[in-house]
Motif scaffolding. Structure first.
Motif, PDB file in Angstrom:
ATOM      1  N   GLY A 262       0.824  -1.205   0.000  1.00  0.00           N
ATOM      2  CA  GLY A 262       0.000   0.000   0.000  1.00  0.00           C
ATOM      3  C   GLY A 262       0.854   1.249   0.000  1.00  0.00           C
ATOM      4  N   ALA A 263       1.888   1.277   0.855  1.00  0.00           N
ATOM      5  CA  ALA A 263       2.784   2.435   0.874  1.00  0.00           C
ATOM      6  C   ALA A 263       3.517   2.584  -0.447  1.00  0.00           C
ATOM      7  CB  ALA A 263       3.782   2.294   2.029  1.00  0.00           C
ATOM      8  N   LEU A 264       3.920   1.459  -1.017  1.00  0.00           N
ATOM      9  CA  LEU A 264       4.606   1.514  -2.310  1.00  0.00           C
ATOM     10  C   LEU A 264       3.686   2.061  -3.397  1.00  0.00           C
ATOM     11  CD1 LEU A 264       7.083   0.828  -4.028  1.00  0.00           C
ATOM     12  CD2 LEU A 264       6.175  -1.483  -4.280  1.00  0.00           C
ATOM     13  N   ARG A 265       2.400   1.668  -3.334  1.00  0.00           N
ATOM     14  CA  ARG A 265       1.449   2.173  -4.315  1.00  0.00           C
ATOM     15  C   ARG A 265       1.286   3.688  -4.187  1.00  0.00           C
ATOM     16  NH1 ARG A 265      -2.268  -0.805  -2.876  1.00  0.00           N
ATOM     17  NH2 ARG A 265      -1.888  -2.542  -4.292  1.00  0.00           N
ATOM     18  N   VAL A 266       1.221   4.173  -2.946  1.00  0.00           N
ATOM     19  CA  VAL A 266       1.110   5.625  -2.736  1.00  0.00           C
ATOM     20  C   VAL A 266       2.368   6.327  -3.232  1.00  0.00           C
ATOM     21  CG1 VAL A 266       0.894   7.411  -0.980  1.00  0.00           C
ATOM     22  CG2 VAL A 266      -0.476   5.338  -0.808  1.00  0.00           C
ATOM     23  N   GLY A 267       3.528   5.754  -2.927  1.00  0.00           N
ATOM     24  CA  GLY A 267       4.774   6.358  -3.394  1.00  0.00           C
ATOM     25  C   GLY A 267       4.871   6.399  -4.905  1.00  0.00           C
ATOM     26  N   GLN A 272       4.578   9.741  -9.962  1.00  0.00           N
ATOM     27  CA  GLN A 272       4.109   9.766 -11.346  1.00  0.00           C
ATOM     28  C   GLN A 272       4.437  11.090 -12.050  1.00  0.00           C
ATOM     29  OE1 GLN A 272       2.868   7.132 -12.943  1.00  0.00           O
ATOM     30  NE2 GLN A 272       2.866   8.357 -14.807  1.00  0.00           N
ATOM     31  N   PRO A 273       4.239  12.278 -11.389  1.00  0.00           N
ATOM     32  CA  PRO A 273       4.630  13.533 -12.075  1.00  0.00           C
ATOM     33  C   PRO A 273       6.100  13.549 -12.446  1.00  0.00           C
ATOM     34  CG  PRO A 273       3.207  13.998 -10.201  1.00  0.00           C
ATOM     35  CD  PRO A 273       3.539  12.552 -10.112  1.00  0.00           C
ATOM     36  N   LEU A 274       6.960  13.055 -11.527  1.00  0.00           N
ATOM     37  CA  LEU A 274       8.387  13.012 -11.859  1.00  0.00           C
ATOM     38  C   LEU A 274       8.639  12.113 -13.055  1.00  0.00           C
ATOM     39  CD1 LEU A 274      11.347  13.628 -11.248  1.00  0.00           C
ATOM     40  CD2 LEU A 274      11.327  11.723  -9.612  1.00  0.00           C
ATOM     41  N   LEU A 275       7.962  10.981 -13.097  1.00  0.00           N
ATOM     42  CA  LEU A 275       8.126  10.078 -14.247  1.00  0.00           C
ATOM     43  C   LEU A 275       7.637  10.732 -15.530  1.00  0.00           C
ATOM     44  CD1 LEU A 275       7.023   6.691 -12.631  1.00  0.00           C
ATOM     45  CD2 LEU A 275       9.333   7.485 -13.076  1.00  0.00           C
ATOM     46  N   GLN A 277       7.688  13.962 -16.156  1.00  0.00           N
ATOM     47  CA  GLN A 277       8.713  14.928 -16.541  1.00  0.00           C
ATOM     48  C   GLN A 277       9.922  14.227 -17.140  1.00  0.00           C
ATOM     49  OE1 GLN A 277       8.375  18.184 -16.551  1.00  0.00           O
ATOM     50  NE2 GLN A 277       6.307  18.067 -15.706  1.00  0.00           N
ATOM     51  N   MET A 278      10.286  13.099 -16.545  1.00  0.00           N
ATOM     52  CA  MET A 278      11.423  12.353 -17.089  1.00  0.00           C
ATOM     53  C   MET A 278      11.104  11.831 -18.482  1.00  0.00           C
ATOM     54  SD  MET A 278      12.801  10.253 -13.769  1.00  0.00           S
ATOM     55  CE  MET A 278      14.100   9.501 -14.753  1.00  0.00           C
ATOM     56  N   THR A 279       9.834  11.454 -18.693  1.00  0.00           N
ATOM     57  CA  THR A 279       9.435  11.000 -20.027  1.00  0.00           C
ATOM     58  C   THR A 279       9.574  12.123 -21.041  1.00  0.00           C
ATOM     59  OG1 THR A 279       7.888   9.424 -19.045  1.00  0.00           O
ATOM     60  CG2 THR A 279       7.558   9.994 -21.364  1.00  0.00           C
ATOM     61  N   GLY A 280       9.086  13.334 -20.654  1.00  0.00           N
ATOM     62  CA  GLY A 280       9.239  14.477 -21.555  1.00  0.00           C
ATOM     63  C   GLY A 280      10.698  14.809 -21.796  1.00  0.00           C
ATOM     64  N   PHE A 281      11.518  14.724 -20.723  1.00  0.00           N
ATOM     65  CA  PHE A 281      12.940  14.994 -20.875  1.00  0.00           C
ATOM     66  C   PHE A 281      13.590  13.982 -21.817  1.00  0.00           C
ATOM     67  CE2 PHE A 281      17.305  14.149 -19.431  1.00  0.00           C
ATOM     68  CZ  PHE A 281      17.879  15.387 -19.691  1.00  0.00           C
ATOM     69  N   ALA A 282      13.180  12.731 -21.671  1.00  0.00           N
ATOM     70  CA  ALA A 282      13.746  11.692 -22.544  1.00  0.00           C
ATOM     71  C   ALA A 282      13.369  11.941 -24.003  1.00  0.00           C
ATOM     72  CB  ALA A 282      13.258  10.317 -22.087  1.00  0.00           C
ATOM     73  N   ARG A 283      12.115  12.334 -24.222  1.00  0.00           N
ATOM     74  CA  ARG A 283      11.705  12.620 -25.595  1.00  0.00           C
ATOM     75  C   ARG A 283      12.458  13.812 -26.155  1.00  0.00           C
ATOM     76  NH1 ARG A 283       5.154  11.855 -24.624  1.00  0.00           N
ATOM     77  NH2 ARG A 283       5.199   9.565 -24.471  1.00  0.00           N
ATOM     78  N   ALA A 284      12.620  14.869 -25.309  1.00  0.00           N
ATOM     79  CA  ALA A 284      13.387  16.033 -25.775  1.00  0.00           C
ATOM     80  C   ALA A 284      14.829  15.647 -26.049  1.00  0.00           C
ATOM     81  CB  ALA A 284      13.313  17.145 -24.724  1.00  0.00           C
ATOM     82  N   THR A 285      15.377  14.749 -25.208  1.00  0.00           N
ATOM     83  CA  THR A 285      16.748  14.302 -25.426  1.00  0.00           C
ATOM     84  C   THR A 285      16.877  13.541 -26.736  1.00  0.00           C
ATOM     85  OG1 THR A 285      17.031  14.152 -23.029  1.00  0.00           O
ATOM     86  CG2 THR A 285      18.640  12.995 -24.393  1.00  0.00           C
ATOM     87  N   VAL A 286      15.843  12.754 -27.032  1.00  0.00           N
ATOM     88  CA  VAL A 286      15.862  12.030 -28.307  1.00  0.00           C
ATOM     89  C   VAL A 286      15.882  12.999 -29.474  1.00  0.00           C
ATOM     90  CG1 VAL A 286      14.517  10.504 -29.783  1.00  0.00           C
ATOM     91  CG2 VAL A 286      14.785   9.966 -27.367  1.00  0.00           C
TER      92      VAL A 286
END
Length: 446
Positions: A262-267, A272-275, A277-286
């Protein structure tokens, strides 16, 4: 009274009578013994249907073993003999049994876990009819591997491991009847699917008979590598043993797992927002790195092309390297003399910056000056004369310029001789580039 038989109580049978009675009793006893001996192999005076079947392996098949067709007892094995390395079984079937054909098959199967065996005959409508006494060839017979043979093929360590496995399974199922019943409830749909599969197989004549030999052939294909397969399970066995040794800790882990999950699910939800942003960063890096291969190839080509030129510049660089100490000494000598020039140029920066800020004002001033010069003194007049109607010139008021068309008005002449009557700017220090014409920011002072 006449007596029919006049006998006395002490009368004895004659010797012939005794001999005849003993002979009859012996014959009856012999007949009963004969019937008891031959009855298991068939009742005399009954016409049985006999078919011989050759088997390459007839181990553990007993005399008088039953013969079944479609699960029904139709006879027995009345005789077993061995010829040319093959076991010949004489199959005795009851009268009225449908005669077999040349495409029929026979298979020795295990009847129960104890090890009793029987012969299963599978009729086939195709082929020629086998008359009584005909023989089914070894190509139409087979023998199933029984449990005893399978266990005999195991090495002592393997048998010990199998025993431990069965014992462990028994201990694992002990006291878990309710859970097993619930598991069976969930497996009911799957069993229905299996039932549908088997029904589809049984709907085709001979499919089941072909399926089992196919499975046997598949098992035979593993025969050469059975040792490697057995050794391949050793790591899994070690892993399971480790789990068994740490079952108390594993149980504790499973007890706290729900709250941890349960705690892991909340974490994960908070990350998710960080992920994203990282997804957008990865796409921009590509997108950024997409041109990199072409740029690297161009740089590689440039370096390959520039290599000869760089080699040619090596003598120049060596010469420059030799001249660096002399140039350094010269600059050290000249630097004290350059300091006043540096200060002079620094002092000129502020006026130059002001001039640069008022660049449009100076351009406007030059434009006004050029416009004023268009009204200068004609070439045939004396520039040293006064500004009069008859003799225009520069005169004492050098700030005024008029031609003969402007001197007709005496007021203008007076204004020209008195500059204080002209308009003056309202701001002596206007902001840069705020006056764009001759009359901008101008106020008439009386």
């Amino acid at each position: 009274m006449t007596r029919t038989f006049n006998r006395t109580a002490s009368h004895r049978a004659s010797r012939p009578t005794i001999l005849i009675s003993a002979l009859v009793a012996g014959l009856l006893l012999a007949a009963l013994i004969y019937l008891a001996a031959v009855a298991p192999r068939g009742v005399p005076l009954i016409s049985y249907y006999y078919v011989n079947a050759d088997f390459s392996n007839a181990s553990n098949i007993d005399l008088l073993a039953t013969v079944d067709i479609a699960g029904r007892d139709v006879g027995q094995v009345s005789h077993i003999s061995y010829q040319h390395g093959l076991a010949v079984l004489k199959l005795q079937m009851f009268p009225g049994t449908q005669k077999l054909t040349s495409d029929a098959t026979a298979r020795i199967r295990q009847k129960n876990p104890i090890g009793a065996k029987y012969v299963e005959v599978t009729p086939n409508p195709h082929g020629t009819v086998l008359q009584g006494g005909a023989t089914m060839p070894v190509s139409r017979t087979s023998t199933a591997v029984d449990t005893q043979t399978l266990l005999n093929g195991l090495t002592p360590p393997a048998r010990t491991g199998l025993t431990n496995s069965v014992t462990g399974l028994g201990e694992g199922f002990l006291g878990r009847g309710t859970g097993i019943n619930e598991a069976l409830t969930f497996t009911a749909p799957e069993l229905q699917h299996m039932e549908a599969t088997w029904n589809a197989i049984l709907a085709r004549p001979g499919s089941a008979a072909r399926l089992v030999p196919s499975a046997e052939s598949m098992a035979a294909a593993y025969e050469p590598v059975r040792t490697q397969l057995a050794a391949g399970f050793a790591p899994q066995a070690q892993v399971l043993q480790d789990f068994a040794d740490e079952r108390a800790n594993l149980q504790s882990t499973l007890d706290v797992a729900p709250s941890s999950l349960g705690a892991l699910r909340v974490g994960l939800a908070e990350s998710q927002p960080l992920l994203d942003q990282m997804t957008g960063f990865a796409r921009a890096t590509v997108k950024l790195t997409a041109p990199a291969p072409a740029a690297l190839r161009a740089a590689t080509t440039f370096l390959k092309t520039a290599t000869p030129s760089l080699r040619r510049t090596l003598p120049l660089l060596r010469s420059i390297d030799a001249a660096v100490p002399s140039a350094d000494s010269m600059f050290n000598t000249v630097y004290p003399a350059l300091s006043p020039s540096v200060r002079l140029l620094s002092n000129q920066m502020s006026p130059l910056q002001t001039l640069a800020a008022h660049s449009c004002d100076y351009l406007n001033w030059a434009s006004n000056w050029r416009s004023m010069l268009e009204w200068g003194v004609p070439g045939n007049y004396d520039p040293s004369g006064d500004l009069t109607a008859t003799e225009p010139g520069l005169g004492r008021n050098v700030n005024s310029f008029r031609n003969d068309a402007l001197v007709e008005d005496s007021t203008e002449i007076t204004d020209a001789d008195n500059p204080g009557n002209f308009p003056h700017g309202a701001d002596a220090y206007p902001a840069p580039c705020t006056a764009t014409s001759q009359t901008d920011n101008v106020t008439v002072v009386p």
